[in-house]
Structures are given as C-alpha cells and as structure tokens.
Design a protein around this motif. Structure first.
Motif, PDB file in Angstrom:
ATOM      1  N   GLN A  24       0.831  -1.205   0.000  1.00  0.00           N
ATOM      2  CA  GLN A  24       0.000   0.000   0.000  1.00  0.00           C
ATOM      3  C   GLN A  24       0.868   1.258   0.000  1.00  0.00           C
ATOM      4  O   GLN A  24       0.607   2.200  -0.753  1.00  0.00           O
ATOM      5  CB  GLN A  24      -0.927  -0.012   1.217  1.00  0.00           C
ATOM      6  CG  GLN A  24      -1.953   1.101   1.193  1.00  0.00           C
ATOM      7  CD  GLN A  24      -2.989   0.961   2.292  1.00  0.00           C
ATOM      8  OE1 GLN A  24      -2.853   0.132   3.195  1.00  0.00           O
ATOM      9  NE2 GLN A  24      -4.024   1.756   2.213  1.00  0.00           N
ATOM     10  N   ASN A  28       0.633   4.254  -2.716  1.00  0.00           N
ATOM     11  CA  ASN A  28      -0.159   5.394  -2.257  1.00  0.00           C
ATOM     12  C   ASN A  28      -0.055   6.608  -3.178  1.00  0.00           C
ATOM     13  O   ASN A  28      -1.060   7.246  -3.481  1.00  0.00           O
ATOM     14  CB  ASN A  28       0.195   5.775  -0.819  1.00  0.00           C
ATOM     15  CG  ASN A  28      -0.633   5.000   0.182  1.00  0.00           C
ATOM     16  OD1 ASN A  28      -1.702   4.475  -0.149  1.00  0.00           O
ATOM     17  ND2 ASN A  28      -0.147   4.918   1.411  1.00  0.00           N
ATOM     18  N   PHE A  40      -7.797  -2.056   1.862  1.00  0.00           N
ATOM     19  CA  PHE A  40      -7.059  -3.251   2.256  1.00  0.00           C
ATOM     20  C   PHE A  40      -7.711  -3.797   3.516  1.00  0.00           C
ATOM     21  O   PHE A  40      -7.937  -3.054   4.468  1.00  0.00           O
ATOM     22  CB  PHE A  40      -5.587  -2.916   2.540  1.00  0.00           C
ATOM     23  CG  PHE A  40      -4.790  -2.576   1.311  1.00  0.00           C
ATOM     24  CD1 PHE A  40      -3.880  -3.488   0.794  1.00  0.00           C
ATOM     25  CD2 PHE A  40      -4.940  -1.352   0.666  1.00  0.00           C
ATOM     26  CE1 PHE A  40      -3.139  -3.181  -0.342  1.00  0.00           C
ATOM     27  CE2 PHE A  40      -4.213  -1.039  -0.461  1.00  0.00           C
ATOM     28  CZ  PHE A  40      -3.301  -1.963  -0.974  1.00  0.00           C
TER      29      PHE A  40
END
Length: 157
Positions: A24, A28, A40
């Motif tokens: 992630q 981002n 998530f």
C-alpha cells in the motif's frame, strides 16, 4: 528465458498485514495521482503465511500495477479492493479486485503464457512469473474477469 528463472524461495513466516501495508505504501502516490480508492482488509488481523517476501512482493506489485492500468480507461469511481482471509481449508488467501475494463475471454485464457501481453508497453512476463512464484510457494494464482466490470486475482497459499 533467463528472466523467467525463479530462485528457490527462502521461506519465513510473515504477517500478511505487514506485507500488504508495504504494498500500500508503495502505491499510495499512484493511487492519489490517479484518484484510485484502494481498500485493504486482513481478517483475522494477525494472519500470517510462510513466504519469500521479496518474491511475493513481486507478485503483488505486478497484480496491483495491472489493476491500476485497468482503471485508466474507467472514468467513474476507481476501486481496488485487497482482501486477505483464511479459506475453508484453513489456508491464507489474498484477493485483489478492481472495477476496471476487464479482460476478454480470449486474452483471459492466455494471460499466464510467457510473453503474451495486451498492453502496448507490456513484456508479457509479469503474470507468467507470478504463476511460477506461486507454484514455488506450493500455492496458486487464478483470475476471474468480466468485461467492463472488473477483474479479480486470487492468490492461494
């Protein structure tokens, strides 16, 4: 051919949450730039699996990049949903679903073949490598897709 040689995985117990948090963080900036809503979810939160983190990172990065690319033509809300859970066999599973353009049936049957690609800039080795990496982990990778609705990749460990 040499690009497709995968080393024997160096297995270690890893937290699924930590692995997905790392992915992630890597994405981002791209999510923000392309207005992608990514969620998530790991259930149970302490879910762990026995993997070679570097190799599984490659698989997850490849699938996430493909998902982001599939959303490029999507003018509506762009979503990527990543879920990790335990299946009925008590095995960890990671599902990555997008609401992008989808993959047509003919391409779907070929996406794991080395050097097959539907992208102008693609090499066609990403999903082929991903499949080999999952096999080396004693797992599998599968895909379901509906044109104009999206695609879901499932990694079973």
């Amino acid at each position: 051919r040499n690009l497709t040689k995968i080393p024997q995985p160096k297995l270690a117990t890893e937290s699924v949450s930590h692995v997905l948090e790392h992915i992630q963080v890597l994405f981002n900036h791209e999510f923000a730039a392309k207005e992608v809503h990514a969620t998530f979810n790991v259930e149970p939160v302490n879910l762990a699996f026995n993997i070679d983190k570097e190799l599984i990172d490659q698989v997850l990065i490849n699938i996430m990049q493909n998902a982001v690319h599939a959303l490029d033509e999507n003018t509506e809300e762009k979503h990527i949903i990543v879920r990790a859970f335990v299946n009925e066999y008590k095995r960890p599973v990671i599902s990555i679903r997008d609401n992008g353009s989808g993959i047509d049936e003919e391409a779907l049957s070929k996406i794991f073949i080395p050097f097959f690609t539907t992208k102008k800039q693609g090499s066609g080795i990403g999903l082929s490598l991903s499949k080999q990496i999952m096999r080396k982990h004693g797992g599998s990778i599968t895909v379901k897709s509906v044109l104009n609705e999206g695609t879901e990749f499932t990694l079973r460990f």
